[in-house]
Design a protein around this motif. Structure first.
Motif, PDB file in Angstrom:
ATOM      1  N   ARG B  46      11.603  -2.137  -4.270  1.00 49.13           N
ATOM      2  CA  ARG B  46      12.154  -3.397  -3.775  1.00 49.13           C
ATOM      3  C   ARG B  46      11.550  -4.633  -4.402  1.00 49.13           C
ATOM      4  N   PHE B  47      10.323  -4.506  -4.840  1.00 48.22           N
ATOM      5  CA  PHE B  47       9.653  -5.727  -5.299  1.00 48.22           C
ATOM      6  C   PHE B  47       9.158  -5.579  -6.724  1.00 48.22           C
ATOM      7  N   LEU B  48       9.302  -6.651  -7.437  1.00 45.08           N
ATOM      8  CA  LEU B  48       8.757  -6.730  -8.783  1.00 45.08           C
ATOM      9  C   LEU B  48       7.974  -8.018  -8.864  1.00 45.08           C
ATOM     10  N   CYS B  56       3.605  -6.033 -15.251  1.00 45.56           N
ATOM     11  CA  CYS B  56       4.518  -6.207 -14.145  1.00 45.56           C
ATOM     12  C   CYS B  56       4.182  -5.151 -13.108  1.00 45.56           C
ATOM     13  N   ALA B  57       4.227  -5.545 -11.847  1.00 44.22           N
ATOM     14  CA  ALA B  57       3.943  -4.581 -10.785  1.00 44.22           C
ATOM     15  C   ALA B  57       5.209  -4.330  -9.990  1.00 44.22           C
ATOM     16  N   SER B  58       5.378  -3.100  -9.591  1.00 41.48           N
ATOM     17  CA  SER B  58       6.554  -2.755  -8.802  1.00 41.48           C
ATOM     18  C   SER B  58       6.093  -2.091  -7.518  1.00 41.48           C
ATOM     19  N   ALA B  59       6.821  -2.342  -6.453  1.00 42.62           N
ATOM     20  CA  ALA B  59       6.456  -1.739  -5.173  1.00 42.62           C
ATOM     21  C   ALA B  59       7.717  -1.454  -4.392  1.00 42.62           C
ATOM     22  N   GLY B  60       7.619  -0.491  -3.516  1.00 39.50           N
ATOM     23  CA  GLY B  60       8.819  -0.130  -2.791  1.00 39.50           C
ATOM     24  C   GLY B  60       8.521   0.619  -1.517  1.00 39.50           C
ATOM     25  N   ASP B  61       9.514   1.339  -1.070  1.00 33.59           N
ATOM     26  CA  ASP B  61       9.427   1.987   0.223  1.00 33.59           C
ATOM     27  C   ASP B  61       8.491   3.183   0.233  1.00 33.59           C
TER      28      ASP B  61
END
Lengths: 937, 453
Positions: B46-48, B56-61
């Motif tokens: 969901r998030f970048l 770049c960082a990515s995060a999610g459920d």
């Protein structure tokens, strides 16, 4: 006994030599064909030979039975057909130009080992239609006459020119095999000597003790006949010990012996290993053991051994452990009876026993590899060699369209590289250790170490013979003449003048034939249905014969019968002969008696007669005697277990049905295609190897060639499909019939650049919707068309990713892809092509792809096409230069350039990845935004 | 279009049913010709967050935070620690005189907030057992503080010590936070926007005071952004866009974006019933920091000019489904949007040749035209503006098989998109990449000393 060898030069070029016109030869119409036109395939050189394809024959001149075939490679009776191996063994053994004489040199009293160089001869037999490169070698056997056992390895082919022109290569390969055998043999010989020495020392100590007892008993006993006999016995044993020690020293000095054979390069590691081992043994037996010390030390032998082992290094430690477990064969010294001190076993060692097991296996592997690499006719071999040379030079681009270069292929680069077929890493430890001594009877070793049976006629006679041949002559004068190709041809000439009075026309002809034969383009234009039919007929007939041959389970039984019969007859013989001969044993100088030869011959006939007579139904099998007659019992096992899974790639998949079961015959049909043109792919059985994780071999690719040709001829938009694949656009083959889709994919897989070793970039059959990662991974996808919810989601993914893919609809026969108007692929995708054969098309394709790869290589590594030459240049200038190069110099238009750009990208990636290994980063997926159009048939 | 594939009489795919604009496969202005699929997440991403020029960082459920090198596509770090889905993530770089390097703050629905070092992958600080999960984060870089918003508003220093706490009044809690001038903050809570002021007492203790509650929105406030120093904007679920003065918190402009034509019976037969609330909901606002505000309204896009206080260009149906994230490229008049339909679209704000006649191609163009004849309500006002411009589709990126949640642009280095299909896709300029590879190739060639090794 041996008929005059009918020399190579005698047979002229066969009547189909128009491909290589010879000024000296008569015009074709005047010459009488040597053999009637038996075979419809004029390209098969084996048309009049009795065997179907080339093979390697290993024969021995057995002192018991004379020349006898031991082994053929491939080990398949059908290969030799009706070819008489016994007769041919006779022929090839009769041209042994090694001088293997052993005996006392004038100066010394000990028997000498002669270090014989191998000899190489080419000989022919026009009647049998067989030609052979014959490589003679000598192995040492303590129990053999004169300690030597002559062997030969022959490459038998129906094509003389093949042998003559491949002489160097053959010579090299066989030299390697020979060196391997000899290295193993020296090691085994040293071990045998060690055992023998130990026996002798033990005997010596026992005798000495007895003598000491007698001495104590008083002078009256000292001169009794019994005592004298004992004293003689002791002297004999001592002499024998000296002799054997000397033999050990001699075998040790083998490496100091200058080699004159240019091909005789031994592996340095083997050599040093062997050397150190021998030295160890020499040290051990440097002096005669103290009279009573041996018995005293008996208990300490293990201790000694341990010390030695510790000195020996790591292996020693392992050895000790093993000793404790008792896994390794241990050894108990045997008392050698005086009478039998020089007596021979009734049974000669087999080749496997003569050489260390591992060396033997390595040699057989080597020869199998040799046989494999010489398959096919001369022109095929040449093409392949050229191909290999080219590919070696193009390592950077090989991954694109060529199959993987094998390790062995790479080895061919260094011709005279020291070579060793033995895998040292695996074997070194077992090879290094001398047999350990454990004071425990060891039944396995008994038969070879027991006091030899005095009732054995064979050992008697051969023993006598060996005593007699004790002239010391180091190597034969003919060694040199046979070393190079020229000299081999000289030999041919000399043969002809000597024995068969060959016409003078032969020599220039064979010289002219050195030129490689160009592949005849016409041969491919002949329509192939006939050929296919032929093949089918052939295979079916083969299968039926296999079925007849099968006789299945009876074979072992019949073998047993043979053995029992043999033994029976042998026992009789023994009883008859033994009495007379036994007295002569210990005498070292008995004049050669013709009776030996006679008895040998007699034995020969006796052995072969019951075999041939009692089992007429199995001619092919009885042709090869794998082992000495006495060793038949283990032989059955060899046959039962070993032969069905010989070397076929599918061996693991098919159950061995029987001795000559279907598995064997089928595989032999498949890889037995000596001829380049015989790749016949019935489309119905196009079981592609793709996706099963198997290596995609050349054969698969050739088979796919037929499918590809069919595709090109059938679909007018094939060129667009090929362009898609070559320019890196994923092609989806959509269809409801799995077989059809799989066939199409297998055919089109040829065009996928860098398909991966196992075709990883091709997915032959997919029945679920695919995702973007699938598109990235696979460049060619076979997709199932289904009319169900799954199907609609699949169609959705098709339409969703339509910009990245081209869709070939196998059912509707349409192709949806960007338009291609280039000319680069015109010659491989012409649906009006005149090429009719898949393999021809494959070659045509390969040359085109190779050309493409070469261009891509040039493009990739030309600096100024990618990077600015000076700092003032902008990217536009470089871009312009690149465009100019592609368009003006390579003559490629926009779409053709895309192929090159894609290939170049792959090369770049491959080159960059080669250094970093497997990159952690995800692979890139490039694409363009272009409109697709729909092509219809 | 794909009827030929079906080969049968089956119902046609949604492609033909939807009136959305289709650009086709020829996209000369689309320079994203290479992609890398970045795998690593196990659930919706969901998030970048852009860390620096190449990370770049990515995060999610799945509670995972992954740090990526977008030049190579390598996964640099894997930050594990949250047991539940990530609800907010931001970078936190506080220059304390030393070299400041960016850290990451992440909040999860396991009611914890963590500070990460993206270089080492270490969890530097963590707070757990919060009263409620944090829904939004705001970093006040100037003060080296950060604020978490949920059911309560908490103020933290950089050592993760709680400085101040304020309960919110609404049930939904704070959904968005922005920083305003003069140590003020605006927090969106349901239909209201609460203005807080931060005061530093002489003993350096911090207090947060509620200054004013702006309750002009009719519906829930979905988006809240700073436009420029003196302006901020908010958008509501009912399609209201309000432009506020950042100093005295007065309304500068009020724009209500409504699908008026759905009320007209002639269109109703085409529109399938009344518009769903989401179709006029302002999902997200973005600005180029100057004069343009881009509002994602339902599946449409509206470009609002702060100067003229009007909508200057719009696409009513820009995507097949709700637009989730948008971006205005600051210097060019380019717009990017991503949507639940799994695509990213690139638009260009172009002047119309004829102001009264939007010349957009395709089915939607006709539609647009048809609607322009019905002149009533706010759209009429839009049409009356003489210098109306149009959003022209210049390209789309198709790759994800799920909703594209967010994207981050690294300018010419590429674009990262994250999606509900658990994947990230790195879109790049193929030519640029090819040039980079060539450089690497010749560098390596030089190192190897030629081709023959």
């Amino acid at each position: 006994m041996i008929g005059s060898p009918d020399v190579v030069a005698f047979t002229k070029e066969d009547e189909y030599s128009q491909t290589n016109p010879d000024a000296w030869a008569l015009p074709e119409e005047f010459s009488i064909p040597l053999h009637p036109l038996a075979n419809t395939n004029p390209w098969a050189k084996t048309s009049y030979a009795k065997f179907t394809k080339d093979f390697i024959l290993i024969s021995e001149f057995s002192e018991q039975v004379g020349p006898q075939p031991l082994l053929t490679i491939p080990d398949d009776p059908k290969v030799c057909g009706t070819f008489d191996l016994n007769y041919f063994s006779l022929r090839i053994m009769s041209v042994d130009y090694q001088a293997s004489f052993v005996g006392h040199p004038p100066g010394s009293g000990y028997p000498r080992l002669s270090f014989v160089e191998d000899s190489r001869v080419v000989l022919g037999d026009s009647k049998e239609g067989a030609f052979a490169y014959v490589h003679h070698l000598t192995l040492y056997d303590l129990e053999a006459r004169g300690f030597v056992r002559p062997f030969c390895m022959a490459y038998v082919s129906a094509d003389e020119r093949k042998i003559m022109l491949q002489f160097q290569e053959l010579s090299l390969r066989f030299s390697q095999a020979s060196e391997c055998l000899k290295a193993g043999n020296r090691r085994a010989f040293a071990k045998e000597l060690q055992r023998k020495l130990r026996d002798l020392e033990y005997t010596h100590s026992v005798l000495e003790r007895e003598e000491g007892l007698q001495k104590e008993a008083g002078p009256q006993c000292m001169y009794s006949p019994h005592a004298v006999e004992k004293a003689n016995e002791l002297a004999n044993v001592e002499k024998s010990i000296y002799e054997h020690r000397d033999l050990l020293r001699q075998i040790n000095s083998y490496h100091c012996h200058p080699r004159r054979d240019p091909h005789a390069v031994t592996c340095q590691k083997c050599m040093t290993e062997c050397l150190s081992e021998c030295e160890k043994l020499l040290d051990k037996y440097a002096k005669l053991a103290n009279p009573f010390s041996y018995t005293v030390q008996m208990g300490k032998v293990e201790e000694q051994e341990r010390q030695i082992n510790v000195e020996g290094g790591q292996e020693g430690v392992e050895d000790m452990e093993d000793e404790g477990i008792g896994r390794r064969p241990s050894y108990t010294p045997q008392l050698i009876k005086a009478k039998s001190a020089k007596c021979f076993d009734k049974r000669l060692k087999t080749l496997r026993e003569l050489c260390d097991e591992s060396f033997y296996e390595a040699t057989v592997e080597l020869l199998k590899e040799t046989e494999r690499s010489f398959r096919g006719d001369l022109c095929y071999l040449y093409t392949r060699r050229l191909d290999k040379t080219l590919r070696r030079r193009q390592r950077v681009t090989n991954f694109l369209f060529e199959e993987e270069l094998g390790v062995d292929d790479e080895d061919e680069g260094g011709i005279l590289r020291p070579f060793c077929a033995v895998n040292h890493a695996a074997d070194s430890y077992t090879l290094l250790d001398p047999p350990a001594i454990v004071l425990r009877p060891e039944p396995l070793e008994l038969d070879s170490l027991q006091p030899p049976d005095p009732l054995d006629p064979a050992s008697e006679t051969s023993h006598i013979q060996s005593e007699l041949e004790q002239g010391h002559l180091e190597s034969s004068p003919s060694d040199h003449t046979l070393e190079t190709q020229e000299s081999s041809e000289e030999t041919k000439g000399s043969f002809s003048s000597d024995k068969s009075g060959m016409g003078p026309a032969e020599k220039p002809q064979s010289l002219a034939s050195v030129r490689p034969e160009p592949p005849d383009p016409d041969c491919d234009l002949t329509p192939d249905p006939d050929h296919n039919a032929d093949l089918e007929r052939e295979s079916s007939s083969e299968e039926t014969t296999a079925g007849e041959d099968e006789g299945g389970d009876q074979t072992p039984v019949s073998l047993l019968e043979v053995v029992s019969e043999l033994e029976a007859s042998r026992d009789d013989d023994c009883e008859r002969i033994s009495d007379g001969v036994c007295e002569m044993e210990s005498d070292l100088l008995v004049p050669l008696d013709t009776a030996c030869c006679m008895s040998q011959e007699g034995f020969l006939y006796e052995v072969s007669a019951p075999e041939a007579g009692s089992h007429p139904g199995q001619p092919s099998e009885s042709l090869v005697v794998n082992q000495e007659p006495q060793a038949f019992l283990p032989l059955q096992d060899d046959y039962a277990v070993g032969s069905p899974c010989s070397e076929s790639p599918v061996a693991g998949l098919e159950l061995p049905m029987g001795l000559f079961g279907d598995g064997v015959s089928r595989t032999s049909v498949e890889d037995g295609s000596d001829c380049t043109m015989s790749a016949s792919t019935g489309s119905e059985r196009a079981a592609s190897p793709l996706g099963y994780g198997g290596l995609v071999t050349l054969r698969h690719r050739k088979k796919a060639g037929q499918g590809a040709l069919r595709f090109v001829r059938q679909y007018p938009f094939a060129i667009q499909a090929l362009w898609c694949l070559l320019s890196g656009r994923t092609l989806v083959v959509l269809g409801s019939d799995e077989g059809r889709v799989r066939r199409l994919v297998a055919a089109l897989a040829l065009f996928v650049p860098s398909p991966g070793k196992c075709g990883e970039r091709v997915q032959p059959w997919l029945s679920c919707p695919f995702t973007l990662t699938d598109l990235q991974r696979w460049k060619l996808i076979g997709l199932q068309r289904v009319a169900s919810p799954v199907g609609s989601s699949m169609l959705y993914s098709l339409s969703r990713y339509s910009r990245y893919i081209s869709i070939l609809d196998a059912d509707q026969k349409t192709l949806r892809c960007p338009p291609y108007r280039g000319k680069l692929l015109a010659n491989i995708a012409d649906h009006r092509t005149y090429i009719r054969r898949g393999s021809t098309y494959f070659l045509n394709l390969q040359s085109t792809l190779c050309r493409l790869a070469a261009r891509a290589f040039l493009f990739t590594f030309t600096h100024h096409l990618h990077l600015p030459v000076s700092s003032t240049e902008g990217p536009e200038v470089v871009e312009g230069r690149r465009r100019c190069f592609l368009q003006e110099q390579l003559g490629l238009d926009e779409e053709d350039s895309q192929i090159l750009l894609y290939l170049s990208q792959l090369i770049t990636q491959q080159y960059l990845q080669a250094a970093t290994g497997s990159s952690a980063a995800a692979p890139c997926f490039s694409f363009t935004y272009t409109t697709s159009v729909l092509y219809k048939i | 279009m794909f009827r030929w594939i079906l080969g049968g009489r089956e119902a046609q795919s949604s492609v033909e049913k939807s009136p959305v604009l289709c650009i086709g496969e020829e996209q000369p202005k689309n320079w994203f010709t290479e992609l890398q699929v970045l795998k690593g997440h196990f659930d919706i991403v969901r998030f970048l967050v852009q860390i620096d020029d190449f990370r770049c960082a990515s995060a999610g459920d799945d509670g995972l935070i992954l740090v990526w090198n977008i030049e190579t596509g390598e996964r640099l770090q894997e930050l594990r620690g949250h047991s539940q889905q990530i609800t907010a993530m931001t970078t936190f770089s506080c220059s304390d005189g030393l070299v400041s390097h960016p850290s990451l703050i992440s909040a999860s629905s396991d009611r914890s907030v963590s500070l990460w070092d993206p270089d080492t992958g270490n969890r530097v600080q963590t707070i757990s057992d919060l009263q409620s999960s944090v829904k939004c984060l705001l970093v006040l870089e100037r003060l080296c503080l950060w604020v978490s918003g949920g059911e309560e508003l908490c103020l933290w220093n950089r050592d993760f010590q709680l400085q101040c706490q304020k309960q919110s009044h609404s049930d939904t809690g704070i959904t968005a936070l922005i920083e305003l001038p003069k140590n003020c903050m605006a927090a969106a809570m349901d239909k209201e926007i609460m203005i807080y002021r931060l005061t530093v007492a002489p003993d350096s203790s911090l207090t947060v005071a509620e200054l004013r509650c702006l309750s002009d929105h009719q519906d829930q406030v979905r988006a809240l952004i700073n436009v420029s120093d003196g302006l901020f904007a908010s958008g509501s679920h009912a399609g209201e866009l309000i432009l506020w003065d950042a100093i005295d918190w007065n309304i500068l402009a009020y724009e209500h974006i409504l699908w008026e034509e759905s009320q007209s019976p002639a269109q109703a037969e085409i529109r399938l019933g009344a518009p769903k609330p989401s179709e006029m909901s302002i999902q997200q606002l973005s600005t180029n920091g100057k004069v343009l505000i881009l509002a994602a309204v339902g599946s449409g896009l509206y470009v609002y000019s702060v100067l003229t206080k009007t909508v200057v260009a719009y696409r009513k149906v820009a995507h097949d489904s709700n637009v989730l994230h948008t971006m205005l490229l600051s210097d060019r008049s380019e717009v990017m949007s991503c949507s639940e339909d799994g695509s990213v679209r690139m638009w260009e704000i172009q002047d119309l040749p004829l102001p009264a006649e939007p010349a957009s191609p395709g089915f939607f163009g006709l539609w647009n035209f048809g609607r322009s004849n019905k002149q009533s309500g706010p759209p009429k006002k839009i049409m009356d503006v003489p210098n109306i411009r149009t959003l022209e589709l210049t390209g789309d990126l198709i790759g994800h098989s799920g909703a594209v949640q967010m994207f981050v642009s690294f300018k010419e280095n590429g674009l990262v998109t994250c999606s509900a299909d658990h994947l990230l896709i790195l879109w790049k300029n193929g030519e640029r990449q090819s040039h980079r590879r060539s450089l690497a190739l010749f560098k390596k060639l030089e190192e190897n000393g030629g081709l023959v090794r």
